[in-house]
Design an enzyme around this catalytic site. Structure first.
Site, mmCIF file in Angstrom:
data_model
loop_
_atom_site.group_PDB
_atom_site.id
_atom_site.type_symbol
_atom_site.label_atom_id
_atom_site.label_comp_id
_atom_site.label_asym_id
_atom_site.label_seq_id
_atom_site.Cartn_x
_atom_site.Cartn_y
_atom_site.Cartn_z
ATOM 1 C CD GLU A 240 -1.054 -57.912 22.790
ATOM 2 O OE1 GLU A 240 -0.747 -56.696 22.712
ATOM 3 O OE2 GLU A 240 -1.982 -58.418 22.131
ATOM 4 C CG PHE B 11 -4.441 -61.623 8.948
ATOM 5 C CD1 PHE B 11 -4.212 -60.273 8.724
ATOM 6 C CD2 PHE B 11 -5.211 -61.983 10.055
ATOM 7 C CE1 PHE B 11 -4.720 -59.303 9.574
ATOM 8 C CE2 PHE B 11 -5.723 -61.017 10.905
ATOM 9 C CZ PHE B 11 -5.485 -59.678 10.667
ATOM 10 C CD GLN B 12 -3.604 -60.648 13.588
ATOM 11 O OE1 GLN B 12 -4.041 -61.654 14.147
ATOM 12 N NE2 GLN B 12 -3.920 -59.418 13.958
ATOM 13 C CE LYS C 205 -7.899 -70.756 14.695
ATOM 14 N NZ LYS C 205 -8.668 -69.776 13.946
ATOM 15 C CG MET D 263 17.461 -39.960 33.627
ATOM 16 S SD MET D 263 18.350 -39.206 35.010
ATOM 17 C CE MET D 263 18.107 -40.442 36.292
HETATM 18 C C1 LIG Z 1 10.537 -47.164 26.554
HETATM 19 C C2 LIG Z 1 11.559 -46.113 26.855
HETATM 20 N N1 LIG Z 1 11.668 -45.037 26.048
HETATM 21 C C3 LIG Z 1 12.585 -44.083 26.324
HETATM 22 C C4 LIG Z 1 13.406 -44.200 27.392
HETATM 23 C C5 LIG Z 1 14.473 -43.135 27.669
HETATM 24 N N2 LIG Z 1 14.228 -42.496 28.961
HETATM 25 C C6 LIG Z 1 14.900 -42.823 30.086
HETATM 26 S S1 LIG Z 1 14.408 -41.983 31.422
HETATM 27 C C7 LIG Z 1 13.302 -41.093 30.513
HETATM 28 C C8 LIG Z 1 12.458 -40.044 31.154
HETATM 29 C C9 LIG Z 1 11.371 -40.631 31.938
HETATM 30 O O1 LIG Z 1 10.489 -39.595 32.297
HETATM 31 P P1 LIG Z 1 9.407 -39.803 33.417
HETATM 32 O O2 LIG Z 1 8.708 -41.088 33.230
HETATM 33 O O3 LIG Z 1 8.558 -38.604 33.487
HETATM 34 O O4 LIG Z 1 10.286 -39.977 34.729
HETATM 35 P P2 LIG Z 1 11.264 -38.939 35.451
HETATM 36 O O5 LIG Z 1 12.625 -39.132 34.867
HETATM 37 O O6 LIG Z 1 10.733 -37.549 35.191
HETATM 38 O O7 LIG Z 1 11.209 -39.316 36.883
HETATM 39 C C10 LIG Z 1 13.327 -41.486 29.177
HETATM 40 C C11 LIG Z 1 12.505 -40.890 28.106
HETATM 41 C C12 LIG Z 1 13.261 -45.347 28.199
HETATM 42 N N3 LIG Z 1 14.039 -45.580 29.266
HETATM 43 N N4 LIG Z 1 12.315 -46.264 27.917
#
Ligand SMILES: Cc1ncc(C[n+]2csc(CCOP(=O)(O)OP(=O)(O)O)c2C)c(N)n1
Length: 563
Positions: free
Chosen positions: A49, A111-112, A161, A470
């Site tokens: 979702e 439930f749910q 529902k 990142m």
């Molecule tokens: C749902 C979620 N969890 C954690 C983060 C923290 N976060 C920001 S950038 C990143 C790395 C993303 O890695 P990737 O998708 O491989 O992209 P890249 O930075 O290597 O281009 C993370 C874990 C986030 N932004 N969103």
């Protein structure tokens, strides 16, 4: 006419112009699914979702309409949360419909059962729990009105529902009556004239284009203002696509990973015009040192944004397009050649294709630039979150309007593929690319099944650096390269594609990048390219979080140079 609540809801959706819904069924929504095929509404079955909400977001942005997602009670509704939070922070009109346990069960920990309205209250513009089928039509009418007017945002309708199953008389209201909700569209004329006066006195004016330009469709008005007042223009992450990239006054992306010349221009400007943007921390860095020489004019439809982060000399609350139409009547022609020349002098030349081709490993910007170069117009690019998102933003060089969709405020990994799905459904004529990191893409892999089942022609580019890039970059810069929990395993994406029936290419040599992009574009259907890029490449420039422009790290050489 009497009909059951489920049919009333569908009748209302049709009257609101809804053609597509992204959802996944469950016990309490079966009565709705039971009648849905009777109506001219396409239901896209997602695999999670969260992706229904992201797809509705992409659909809404690309189509300049309201996106609709649908989930069952309990876990279905809680799975929507991230997608709604993202839409909320990025001002995207989404209507989320959730099923709820029957009214006589509410409060019994059935439930749910979850308190969906309670959970989503802070991340929706408004929310409703419908108690009786007779209330449905008014509720739906109001929900769509609230979602799309003023500062757009997600609205949730929670429907028990028995409300789906019980009958009521159906009359669709012609109007809404919401005395407490009256968004301001036209700016105050005195403030508008003051802004024009301030611009006339400016020697170093600067405009920042934000998401509000795209939302209000103020493309022509921004251009007229810029060309009359001779303003250099920067864009926020979501301002991309609001002003033509090739326009000589476009100086591109500002903020944490914005261009050096763009950030220096902010540092020196004397009048700063923020157009439909919210001065968030990724744009401003350290607030006390942001635009220290500038008087700020801030145009935004949401009065809560004015003065929230930066002191504003001239606040203008209103719809960007309407405000600029008025402002353009008073703005004096100007010539800021010296100031423009100064910004130009800070520019570093763009890298040439030969630079990419001469490198041993693929530079992450290389596939992004190929995508921009090769894709026929109109293009729509969605991104996931991380380094690839910043490269995709920095190098964006297309002139199409409304061509950029990204999770800016929430920064939700897993956004890229489902939002591309939604965008393609709203804009079938567009070439839609999802540019993803290998981490974020692995959060969305289940939706490959959706794009095959629904035949959604999305092109996917994974910038595969074997890391949560990142976060790895921050560990590199600020935690002595202590790469904890950032190296990640990647499956064989060609085999993964095969498993879903999606053609896929893996490339790891610069010379093969252009061919892979071309092959994906040439295929009539969804296609995936997995580009194995240099693993430890960092995004530059970077203003570290909470720091000021003077702390900007311009390049790897500058960062590693002995102090
Ligand atoms: C749902 C979620 N969890 C954690 C983060 C923290 N976060 C920001 S950038 C990143 C790395 C993303 O890695 P990737 O998708 O491989 O992209 P890249 O930075 O290597 O281009 C993370 C874990 C986030 N932004 N969103």
């Amino acid at each position: 006419m009497e009909m059951i609540g489920a049919r009333i809801l569908c009748e209302c959706l049709v009257r609101e112009g809804v053609q597509t819904i992204f959802g996944l069924p469950g016990g309490v929504t079966i009565p709705l699914y039971d009648v849905l095929p009777e109506f001219p509404i396409r239901h896209v079955l997602v695999r999670h979702e969260q992706n229904a909400a992201h797809a509705a977001d992409g659909y809404a942005r690309a189509g300049q309409t309201v996106g609709v997602c649908l989930a069952t009670s309990g876990p279905g509704a809680t799975n929507l949360v991230t997608g709604l939070a993202s839409a909320y922070m990025d001002s995207v009109p989404v209507v989320a419909i959730t099923g709820q346990v029957a009214t006589h069960f509410i409060g019994s920990d059935a439930f749910q059962e979850t308190d969906t309205v309670g959970i989503t209250l802070p991340i929706t513009k408004h929310s409703y729990l419908v108690h009786h089928p007779a209330d449905l039509a008014r509720t739906v009418k109001e929900a769509f009105h609230i979602a799309r007017t003023g500062r757009p945002g997600p609205v949730l309708i929670d429907i028990p529902k028995d409300v789906f199953m019980n009958p009521a008389a159906f009359v669709y209201p012609q109007t809404v009556d919401l005395p407490g909700y009256k968004p301001t569209y036209s700016g105050h004329i005195r403030q508008i004239k003051e802004a024009a006066t301030l611009l006339a006195t400016a020697r170093k004016p600067l405009a920042i284009v934000g998401h509000g330009v795209t939302i209000s469709g103020a493309y022509q008005e921004v251009r007229q203002l810029v060309e009359t007042a001779d303003l250099p223009v920067l864009n926020t992450l979501l301002g991309i696509g609001g002003f033509p990239q090739s326009h000589p006054r476009n100086y591109g992306f500002l903020g944490m990973h914005g261009w050096v010349h763009a950030n220096k221009a902010v540092d020196e400007c004397d009048v700063l015009l923020g157009i439909g943007m919210r001065f968030d921390d990724r744009v401003t860095g350290k607030l006390s040192e942001f635009a220290p020489n500038a008087k700020i004019v801030h145009i935004d439809i949401d009065p809560a944004e004015i003065g929230k982060n930066v002191p504003t000399a001239v606040p203008i609350v209103g719809d960007v397009r309407q405000v600029l139409q008025e402002l353009n009547k008073y703005v004096q022609p100007a010539d800021h050649a010296d100031w423009i020349a100064r910004i130009e002098s800070w520019r570093t030349p763009r890298v040439q294709e030969s630079y990419y081709l001469e490198r041993a490993a693929v530079s992450p910007a290389h596939p992004v630039e190929e995508i921009y170069k090769q894709s026929p117009a109109p293009i729509v690019v969605t991104t996931d979150v991380g380094q690839h998102q910043m490269w995709a933003a920095q190098f964006f060089n297309r002139d199409e309007r409304n061509a950029w969709i990204s999770s800016g405020g929430l920064g939700a990994m897993g956004f890229g593929l489902p939002s591309a799905m939604g965008a393609k459904m709203a804009r079938p004529e567009a070439t839609v690319w999802a540019v993803c990191g290998d981490g974020g893409f692995q959060m969305s892999i289940p939706e490959l099944s959706t794009i095959v089942q629904e035949q959604i022609n999305v092109k996917i580019c994974i910038l595969n650096n074997g890391h949560l890039g990142m976060v790895r970059q921050w560990q590199d810069f600020f935690y002595k390269k202590n790469y904890v929990a950032t190296p990640i395993f990647n499956p064989d994406y060609v085999k993964l594609g095969e498993a879903y029936g999606i053609p896929a290419w893996t490339v790891n040599r610069p010379a093969d990048v252009a061919g892979a992009v071309a092959a994906a574009l040439a295929h009539d259907g969804p296609a995936l390219i997995n580009v194995e890029v240099a693993q430890e490449e960092n995004v530059y420039p970077m203003i570290p979080s909470g720091k000021a422009i003077k702390d900007m790290i311009e390049s790897e050489e500058a960062r590693l140079a002995p102090a």
